[in-house]
Design a protein around this motif. Structure first.
Motif, PDB file in Angstrom:
ATOM      1  N   HIS A  97     -13.909 -32.877   0.141  1.00 13.74           N
ATOM      2  CA  HIS A  97     -12.521 -33.358   0.312  1.00 13.74           C
ATOM      3  C   HIS A  97     -12.432 -33.202   2.041  1.00 13.74           C
ATOM      4  O   HIS A  97     -13.276 -32.164   2.520  1.00 13.74           O
ATOM      5  N   ASP A  98     -11.632 -33.917   2.662  1.00 10.19           N
ATOM      6  CA  ASP A  98     -11.377 -33.472   4.284  1.00 10.19           C
ATOM      7  C   ASP A  98     -10.470 -32.564   4.277  1.00 10.19           C
ATOM      8  O   ASP A  98      -9.350 -32.457   3.612  1.00 10.19           O
ATOM      9  N   GLY A  99     -10.842 -31.397   5.005  1.00  8.62           N
ATOM     10  CA  GLY A  99     -10.141 -30.227   5.407  1.00  8.62           C
ATOM     11  C   GLY A  99      -9.235 -30.423   6.580  1.00  8.62           C
ATOM     12  O   GLY A  99      -9.552 -31.365   7.527  1.00  8.62           O
ATOM     13  N   ASP A 100      -8.488 -29.316   6.885  1.00  8.83           N
ATOM     14  CA  ASP A 100      -7.823 -29.381   8.257  1.00  8.83           C
ATOM     15  C   ASP A 100      -8.752 -29.556   9.255  1.00  8.83           C
ATOM     16  O   ASP A 100      -8.520 -29.895  10.225  1.00  8.83           O
ATOM     17  N   GLU A 101      -9.878 -28.650   9.255  1.00  4.07           N
ATOM     18  CA  GLU A 101     -10.755 -28.229  10.399  1.00  4.07           C
ATOM     19  C   GLU A 101     -12.132 -28.809   9.959  1.00  4.07           C
ATOM     20  O   GLU A 101     -13.140 -28.280  10.406  1.00  4.07           O
ATOM     21  N   GLY A 104     -13.951 -29.732   3.344  1.00  2.00           N
ATOM     22  CA  GLY A 104     -13.582 -28.252   2.488  1.00  2.00           C
ATOM     23  C   GLY A 104     -14.598 -27.772   1.835  1.00  2.00           C
ATOM     24  O   GLY A 104     -15.760 -28.076   1.872  1.00  2.00           O
TER      25      GLY A 104
END
Length: 167
Positions: A97-101, A104
């Motif tokens: 998944h796409d995380g904050d930075e 993930g």
């Protein structure tokens, strides 16, 4: 190092990441006077950006050693990418998944023989990873202007292992 064991790829457990391409599901019907069965609309190819077009290619992948030391994932901002095996052998699928930075924690799946996958645009995923021997794939992805590849190198490696008896 974090350890992840690949789990079987199913439509249900992969739905949040993309499409499973196989001869399952309910959307199939006979064609050619009943001599063929069409498994229809298995995945959606995406091609955005300047001079975008859908490409159909073939790739021969070389197997990796296991446990796999995963240090990098990639994604494609302008288009989807599908891998359809041309032989009835399983391969490893890694997605994040796409995380904050960036990406993930990875999720790992092992396909059933003959299953393929379609990653939607912007989904972080591992590189093509055949198991045990070289394998040929049909690849459907995006061509056109602009860079359609982003890579992210993890700060630490993940160890990806196959379920017992999968190699």
């Amino acid at each position: 190092m974090s350890r992840i064991v690949a789990r079987p790829l199913t439509r249900e457990n992969f739905a949040e990441f993309g499409d499973v391409i196989d001869m399952g599901g309910d959307n199939h019907y006979p064609i050619n006077g009943g001599k063929a069965e069409r498994y229809h609309d298995l995945a959606t190819a995406q091609a955005l950006g300047p001079n975008a077009r859908v490409l159909i290619s073939m790739v021969r992948g070389t197997p990796y050693d296991f446990p796999l030391k995963l240090t990098m994932v990639e994604r494609h901002p302008f288009g989807s990418q599908a891998f359809i095996p041309l032989s009835p052998r399983p391969f490893l699928v890694i997605v994040c998944h796409d995380g904050d930075e960036g990406p993930g924690e990875p999720h790992a799946f092992i396909t059933a023989p003959g299953q393929g996958v379609n990653y939607p645009r912007n989904l972080w995923h591992g590189v093509l990873t055949p198991i045990g021997e070289a394998q040929d794939f049909l690849v459907v992805d995006r061509g056109g202007d602009g860079s359609n590849l982003e890579e992210c190198h993890f700060s630490h490696a993940y160890e990806i292992d196959l379920p017992d008896g999968s190699q």
